[in-house]
Write an enzyme that holds these catalytic residues in place. Sequence first.
Site, PDB file in Angstrom:
ATOM      1  N   ASP A   1       0.850  -1.184   0.000  1.00  0.00           N
ATOM      2  CA  ASP A   1       0.000   0.000   0.000  1.00  0.00           C
ATOM      3  C   ASP A   1       0.897   1.250   0.000  1.00  0.00           C
ATOM      4  OD1 ASP A   1      -2.328   1.595   0.409  1.00  0.00           O
ATOM      5  OD2 ASP A   1      -1.973   1.567   2.574  1.00  0.00           O
TER       6      ASP A   1
ATOM      7  N   GLU B   1      -0.430   5.008   1.123  1.00  0.00           N
ATOM      8  CA  GLU B   1      -0.742   5.955   2.205  1.00  0.00           C
ATOM      9  C   GLU B   1      -0.711   5.239   3.560  1.00  0.00           C
ATOM     10  OE1 GLU B   1      -4.159   8.669   1.384  1.00  0.00           O
ATOM     11  OE2 GLU B   1      -4.103   7.677  -0.557  1.00  0.00           O
TER      12      GLU B   1
HETATM   13 MG   LIG Z   1      -3.084   2.907   3.681  1.00  0.00          MG
END
Ligand SMILES: [Mg+2]
Length: 203
Positions: free
Chosen positions: A7, A9
């Site tokens: 991922d 963020e």
């Molecule tokens: Mg995230």
Amino acid sequence: MYIVCSDLEGIYVPEIWINVANHTGIEELKLTTRDISDYNVLMRGRLALLRKHNLKLSDIQNVITKLKPLPGAKEFLTWLRSRMQLIIVSDTFLEFAGTLMEQLDWPTLLCHHLTTDQEGNIIDYNLRQQDAKRKVVETLQNLEYKVIAIGDSYNDLSMLRKSEKAILFNPPRNVADENSDLTVVKSYDELKKIILQITYNQE
Ligand SMILES: [Mg+2]
């Protein structure tokens, strides 16, 4: 052979929408995938708020331009990418990610994109495909890779659950509690150690 699907963020860069909320003073924009597990509900709410407050794509991009990667993120990615392949799989949008990816030396990013009108208003969002995170893992497995998945939030769970080795990085307490069988790490040093352990005897 192992490959990393990660991922973006909360792992390498701050939560973009939380920063937009802080800069614009629109409190409701602070909700993220950590709070609302249905991404479509979350995104429709965000677009409605942007319309209500008359914020254009350029207003959001102006905030994002000021953001920096999390401390240590670039160094971790340099370490990781010198050892193995990495694909960042994110629910962000191409139109948001540019200046942050530049600061991370442009790792590979698979994400979604936005539709804007002639005035620069964001009028829609386009998911690259449904359940994109899980499908990236599945596809890599079809290419005979084993996947180390790194995420922090609800929208990462299908990717994490499909992978050979799932790691939660600094998850909020509710995500960690509801997935207590998954490995949790809190720093890039811990992450490095686990990746080295996993890949030490790799086929
Ligand atoms: Mg995230």
